[in-house]
Scaffold this motif. Structure first.
Motif, PDB file in Angstrom:
ATOM      1  N   HIS A  54      -9.685  -1.445  -1.535  1.00  0.00           N
ATOM      2  CA  HIS A  54      -8.678  -0.663  -2.268  1.00  0.00           C
ATOM      3  C   HIS A  54      -9.035  -0.644  -3.755  1.00  0.00           C
ATOM      4  CE1 HIS A  54      -6.214  -0.885   1.344  1.00  0.00           C
ATOM      5  NE2 HIS A  54      -6.304  -2.206   1.327  1.00  0.00           N
ATOM      6  N   ASP A  55      -9.128   0.542  -4.329  1.00  0.00           N
ATOM      7  CA  ASP A  55      -9.470   0.610  -5.752  1.00  0.00           C
ATOM      8  C   ASP A  55      -8.312   0.217  -6.655  1.00  0.00           C
ATOM      9  OD1 ASP A  55      -7.835   2.775  -5.341  1.00  0.00           O
ATOM     10  OD2 ASP A  55      -9.271   4.289  -6.004  1.00  0.00           O
ATOM     11  N   TRP A  56      -7.109   0.103  -6.108  1.00  0.00           N
ATOM     12  CA  TRP A  56      -5.953  -0.304  -6.908  1.00  0.00           C
ATOM     13  C   TRP A  56      -5.705  -1.814  -6.848  1.00  0.00           C
ATOM     14  CZ3 TRP A  56      -2.914  -2.165  -3.016  1.00  0.00           C
ATOM     15  CH2 TRP A  56      -3.025  -1.549  -1.755  1.00  0.00           C
ATOM     16  N   VAL A  57      -6.538  -2.536  -6.116  1.00  0.00           N
ATOM     17  CA  VAL A  57      -6.467  -4.003  -6.105  1.00  0.00           C
ATOM     18  C   VAL A  57      -7.430  -4.532  -7.162  1.00  0.00           C
ATOM     19  CG1 VAL A  57      -6.956  -6.100  -4.790  1.00  0.00           C
ATOM     20  CG2 VAL A  57      -5.779  -4.183  -3.695  1.00  0.00           C
ATOM     21  N   ALA A 108       0.798  -1.236   0.000  1.00  0.00           N
ATOM     22  CA  ALA A 108       0.000   0.000   0.000  1.00  0.00           C
ATOM     23  C   ALA A 108       0.833   1.290   0.000  1.00  0.00           C
ATOM     24  CB  ALA A 108      -0.968  -0.015   1.187  1.00  0.00           C
ATOM     25  N   PRO A 109       1.891   1.416   0.812  1.00  0.00           N
ATOM     26  CA  PRO A 109       2.662   2.673   0.769  1.00  0.00           C
ATOM     27  C   PRO A 109       3.278   2.965  -0.598  1.00  0.00           C
ATOM     28  CG  PRO A 109       3.179   1.419   2.752  1.00  0.00           C
ATOM     29  CD  PRO A 109       2.365   0.522   1.882  1.00  0.00           C
ATOM     30  N   LEU A 110       3.569   1.917  -1.363  1.00  0.00           N
ATOM     31  CA  LEU A 110       4.187   2.109  -2.677  1.00  0.00           C
ATOM     32  C   LEU A 110       3.186   2.627  -3.695  1.00  0.00           C
ATOM     33  CD1 LEU A 110       6.387  -1.130  -2.867  1.00  0.00           C
ATOM     34  CD2 LEU A 110       6.976   1.126  -1.946  1.00  0.00           C
ATOM     35  N   VAL A 111       1.894   2.506  -3.400  1.00  0.00           N
ATOM     36  CA  VAL A 111       0.872   3.053  -4.290  1.00  0.00           C
ATOM     37  C   VAL A 111       0.938   4.582  -4.266  1.00  0.00           C
ATOM     38  CG1 VAL A 111      -1.613   3.202  -4.723  1.00  0.00           C
ATOM     39  CG2 VAL A 111      -0.584   1.017  -4.014  1.00  0.00           C
TER      40      VAL A 111
END
Length: 331
Positions: free
Chosen positions: A73-76, A32-35
């Protein structure tokens, strides 16, 4: 040298999921922090744009965990497979669904620390490599017997598959996006993913990183699965074993005249050859050599069919590397 004006490298993370009900939430939490974005030790900016979780129909309810993470999470992004196809097929399915300039593949069990993506990206840029494998700096978290078997299998394949750095193969890898997606497009059924990558990757590098223990569950590979994994690796390694048949037949044909002369001399002198044995051995040598050579010719045709079935490409067009992410530093 990296420049602040250069846009960040965009990374897709692909995770094949079989038994990830317990470990998957913590893996996603670490990514998550890398997003939000990160910076490599050399000062290069990068950002994870998506985490693709491929449901390989495991037995532990991983699908429910994937749904929950996708809702949170919308990036998953989940990818659903119709049944269990195995780790390599699931990884290829995730790669095919990715869109990043770089694709990182990692396991579901927490062995791979997402923080090491930064070091892998620096290695790719420094060595101008299409592929970077994480090389464990510590002993793999398995038994001594399994570790020895894995090393032996990679040693064998490295000698059978020309150009395939089997000793470096690892499921924690960073691959140039267009190379990874091309592999997903042409790889045939049963192909060993890293062998397919070696067919088209211009340069392969490694970087030493520590591996962690599996998060609270035993390995999903039993003895049968490991043997199947090894056999797929051997079959994907190429046609070298088939060509050994041709070489054996040719050697037998070449040795037949030498043996014939030696036996004829022995028969003429009557020293050490029984009556009838000379002609029998000469005939056997010639016919055996001819049969093996014929089998070798057939094996060459089989080898061509194997290469086509595995999807080995004749060529792979890519964009000008001067316009790609390998020159993102602005040089």
């Amino acid at each position: 040298m990296p420049t602040e004006s250069a846009p960040p490298h965009l990374v897709s993370v692909v995770v094949p999921v079989y038994q990830g009900a317990q470990s998957l939430p913590s893996v996603v939490e670490e990514v998550a922090p890398l997003v939000e974005g990160g910076t490599t030790p050399a000062g290069r900016r990068f950002r994870v744009t998506e985490v693709i979780l491929v449901d390989d129909c495991g037995p532990d309810g991983s699908d429910a965990v994937i749904r929950a993470l996708a809702a949170e999470h919308d990036w998953v992004r989940p990818v659903w497979l119709s049944r269990n196809f195995g780790q390599h097929a699931a990884t290829l399915a995730g790669i095919a669904a990715s869109g990043g300039e770089w694709v990182v593949t990692m396991d579901e069990d927490g062995q791979h620390d997402p923080a090491h993506v930064a070091v892998m990206l620096d290695t790719a840029m420094t060595e101008q490599a299409d592929v970077v494998y994480a090389r464990p700096s510590n002993a793999p978290p398995h038994g001594a017997l399994r570790n020895a078997a894995s090393s032996s299998a990679k040693w064998l394949v490295a000698r059978l598959a020309k150009g395939a750095p089997a000793a470096d193969f690892n499921s924690y890898r960073l691959v140039l996006g267009e190379v990874a997606r091309s592999v997903a497009a042409y790889a045939g059924p049963g192909i060993y993913l890293d062998v397919a990558i070696s067919w088209v990757a211009r340069r392969v590098a490694t970087v030493s990183v520590p591996m962690r223990t599996e998060a609270g569950r035993p390995s999903g590979y039993d003895l049968r699965s490991l043997l199947s994994h090894f056999w797929r690796l051997v079959l994907s390694s190429g046609t070298t074993p088939l060509r050994l048949v041709s070489l054996t037949g040719a050697a037998a044909l070449l040795l037949a005249p030498v043996l014939a002369v030696a036996l004829a001399v022995g028969r003429a002198t009557g020293r050490w050859v029984a009556p009838g044995w000379t002609s029998t051995m000469i005939l056997l040598m010639i016919t055996t050599g001819a049969i093996l050579f014929a089998l070798g010719v057939i094996a060459e045709y089989v080898g061509m069919a194997v290469n086509m079935a595995m999807g080995k490409p004749l060529y792979l067009p890519v964009r000008d590397r001067a316009d790609g992410p390998l020159v993102r530093d602005g040089t």
